[in-house]
Design an enzyme around this catalytic site. Structure first.
Site, short mmCIF file in Angstrom:
data_model
loop_
_atom_site.label_atom_id
_atom_site.label_comp_id
_atom_site.label_asym_id
_atom_site.label_seq_id
_atom_site.Cartn_x
_atom_site.Cartn_y
_atom_site.Cartn_z
N ASN A 20 0.86 -1.18 0.00
CA ASN A 20 0.00 0.00 0.00
C ASN A 20 0.90 1.23 0.00
OD1 ASN A 20 -1.83 2.03 0.46
ND2 ASN A 20 -2.32 1.40 2.56
N LYS A 42 0.08 4.34 -0.32
CA LYS A 42 -0.56 5.53 0.28
C LYS A 42 -0.30 6.76 -0.60
CE LYS A 42 0.12 3.29 4.70
NZ LYS A 42 0.22 3.43 6.14
N HIS A 65 -9.38 0.96 5.12
CA HIS A 65 -8.08 1.14 5.78
C HIS A 65 -8.25 2.06 6.99
CE1 HIS A 65 -3.94 2.37 6.51
NE2 HIS A 65 -3.59 1.28 5.86
N GLU A 77 -6.59 4.46 8.06
CA GLU A 77 -6.40 5.90 7.79
C GLU A 77 -7.65 6.50 7.16
OE1 GLU A 77 -2.71 5.42 5.69
OE2 GLU A 77 -1.74 4.88 7.58
N GLU A 104 -5.19 -5.26 10.68
CA GLU A 104 -4.16 -4.26 10.87
C GLU A 104 -4.41 -3.50 12.17
OE1 GLU A 104 -2.27 -3.07 6.88
OE2 GLU A 104 -4.05 -1.86 7.14
N GLY A 120 2.66 1.92 10.72
CA GLY A 120 3.60 3.03 10.55
C GLY A 120 4.31 3.42 11.83
N SER A 143 3.66 -2.51 10.28
CA SER A 143 5.13 -2.53 10.42
C SER A 143 5.76 -3.86 10.02
CB SER A 143 5.53 -2.12 11.83
OG SER A 143 5.08 -0.79 12.10
C1 PEP Z 1 -0.65 -0.06 6.15
O1 PEP Z 1 -0.77 1.13 6.05
O2 PEP Z 1 -1.52 -0.82 5.69
C2 PEP Z 1 0.53 -0.56 6.84
C3 PEP Z 1 0.50 -1.79 7.27
O3 PEP Z 1 1.57 0.31 7.01
P1 PEP Z 1 3.03 -0.03 7.63
O4 PEP Z 1 3.49 -1.32 7.01
O5 PEP Z 1 3.89 1.13 7.25
O6 PEP Z 1 2.84 -0.17 9.10
#
Ligand code: PEP
Length: 267
Positions: free
Chosen positions: A10, A12, A105, A107, A178, A184, A223
């Site tokens: 992803n 973003k 998601h 966000e 998630e 992040g 992460s």
């Molecule tokens: C995400 O935004 O779906 C995500 C898992 O981000 P990150 O891997 O940077 O934590």
């Protein structure tokens, strides 16, 4: 059964056209080598990236001709077409070569008002019109600290799937767990935390939708890096990853693909 393993990036709001093309090209060109020596019993592997809407057309040729790289959208409209300023519908995405969309998601839920109800409309519309859906769910840190992580995720899941029946819950529905506190932040869920939540999600899907629900691929996101991908897969019941930061460079994303391909699943 052997569920498909998905490794999805992803991007973003990152990678303008030139960088998106460079990254997609690097991933497409390295994909064959990254999946060359799978562990015995490694299920079918599917790899994809989600650029911004505006970089879809530029990256599509790498998805189409170089390899089996899938192109995803980071979101999708809840309606097919009409007076919905700023939205992009399923047919438009399919025209651009998109095969799947990330929906719900954290966000989008946190910053853009994507409630479970809106997510449910997006999921139903996308599935009905032939797109694969990667439905994201995950609890906040306060929910986890209060011991309410499972109930939070299960209610997100059931409300986000409220407008689809068991017929629509086929191989085109993928779940991504998630935890918000892991996205992040550099703080990954432990393999056990991820596995336990995946089991709870699978049990709920099986109870609600029978075998088809039980057999959905459930990905972990938060992460994920080349250094922790193998131990997460080895925990069991983790059918791949939704990767943010580490998907922005072809090398680190491909290293995660390799780790997923080469790690034996517990029987
Ligand atoms: C995400 O935004 O779906 C995500 C898992 O981000 P990150 O891997 O940077 O934590």
């Amino acid at each position: 059964m052997s569920r498909t393993t998905w490794i999805l990036g992803n991007w973003k709001q990152n990678h303008r056209n030139e960088a998106a093309v460079e990254c997609a090209k690097g991933i497409a060109e390295g994909l064959e080598a990254a999946t060359a020596n799978p562990a015995q019993g490694c299920p079918q592997l599917r790899v994809g990236v989600a650029p911004t809407y505006l970089a879809l057309n530029a990256t599509a040729p790498f998805a189409r001709s170089h390899s089996e790289l899938w192109l995803l959208a980071q979101d999708v409209a809840a309606q097919e077409s009409g007076a919905f300023t700023g939205e992009v519908g399923v047919a438009m995405l399919r025209d651009a070569g998109v095969e799947a969309a990330i929906v719900g998601h954290s966000e989008r839920r946190a910053y853009y008002g994507d409630t479970n109800g809106l997510v449910a409309d997006k999921v139903a519309n996308a599935l009905e019109h032939g797109l694969t859906v990667v439905l994201c769910v995950g609890e906040s840190l306060s929910a986890r600290d209060a011991g309410e992580h499972e109930s939070t995720v299960i209610s997100q899941l059931s409300e986000s799937l409220a407008r689809v029946d068991s017929k629509a819950i086929d191989e085109r529905l993928v779940i991504a767990y998630e935890p918000v506190w892991a996205i992040g932040t550099g703080r990954t869920a432990t393999p056990e935390q991820a596995r336990d939540m995946h089991r709870a999600i699978r049990a709920h899907l099986a109870e609600t939708y029978g075998d088809t629900g039980r057999d959905r691929s459930i990905l972990y996101g938060g992460s994920v890096k080349p250094g922790n991908a193998a131990e997460l897969i080895a925990a069991g019941d983790i059918d791949g990853f939704l990767v943010g930061g580490a998907s922005l460079q072809a090398d680190s994303f491909l290293a995660i693909v390799t780790a997923a391909a080469q790690t034996a699943r517990p029987s």
